[in-house]
Design a protein around this motif. Structure first.
Motif, short mmCIF file in Angstrom:
data_model
loop_
_atom_site.label_atom_id
_atom_site.label_comp_id
_atom_site.label_asym_id
_atom_site.label_seq_id
_atom_site.Cartn_x
_atom_site.Cartn_y
_atom_site.Cartn_z
N THR A 85 0.84 -1.20 0.00
CA THR A 85 0.00 0.00 0.00
C THR A 85 0.87 1.25 0.00
N THR A 106 -2.54 1.27 -4.07
CA THR A 106 -1.99 -0.08 -3.92
C THR A 106 -0.85 -0.27 -4.91
N GLU A 108 1.30 -3.17 -7.14
CA GLU A 108 1.29 -4.54 -7.70
C GLU A 108 2.66 -4.76 -8.33
#
Length: 111
Positions: A85, A106, A108
């Motif tokens: 996060t 977020t 990834e």
């Protein structure tokens, strides 16, 4: 006695950063963790920059990362690599002066 600072855990890694306002960025960090190449995706496609980072590890796998862009935008992230996060704060010139915005997002990892 001199100490060598440990590389940040994001060094040499690339992440998709999805912001709560719908913006998406591909953030590629240099192998030494001192530079970032960010690239806007979606509505921000075509925007990119290479920036020098200021980095501090504030807790295990939690980093305060800040930079200034050529346009004068300042960006500060608190990146939690354990939770993937980000809390982001950026400032820019707006009508009537400097504007600041606080966002969440977020991460990834890009393999």
């Amino acid at each position: 006695m001199s100490e060598t600072a440990a590389l940040p855990a994001f060094a040499g890694r690339t992440y998709l950063f999805q912001v709560d306002n719908g913006a998406v960025f591909r953030n590629a960090y240099s192998a030494d963790g001192k530079r970032l190449h960010w690239e806007g995706l979606g509505e921000s496609a075509g925007q990119w920059e290479d920036v020098e980072l200021q980095v501090a590890e504030v807790a295990p796998q939690i980093y305060f990362v800040s930079w200034t862009e050529q346009t004068g935008i300042t960006v500060s992230h608190v990146m939690d690599l354990g939770a993937l996060t980000v809390r982001a704060f950026w400032t820019f010139e707006g009508e009537g002066g400097r504007v600041g915005e606080l966002h969440t997002g977020t991460l990834e990892p890009v393999i």
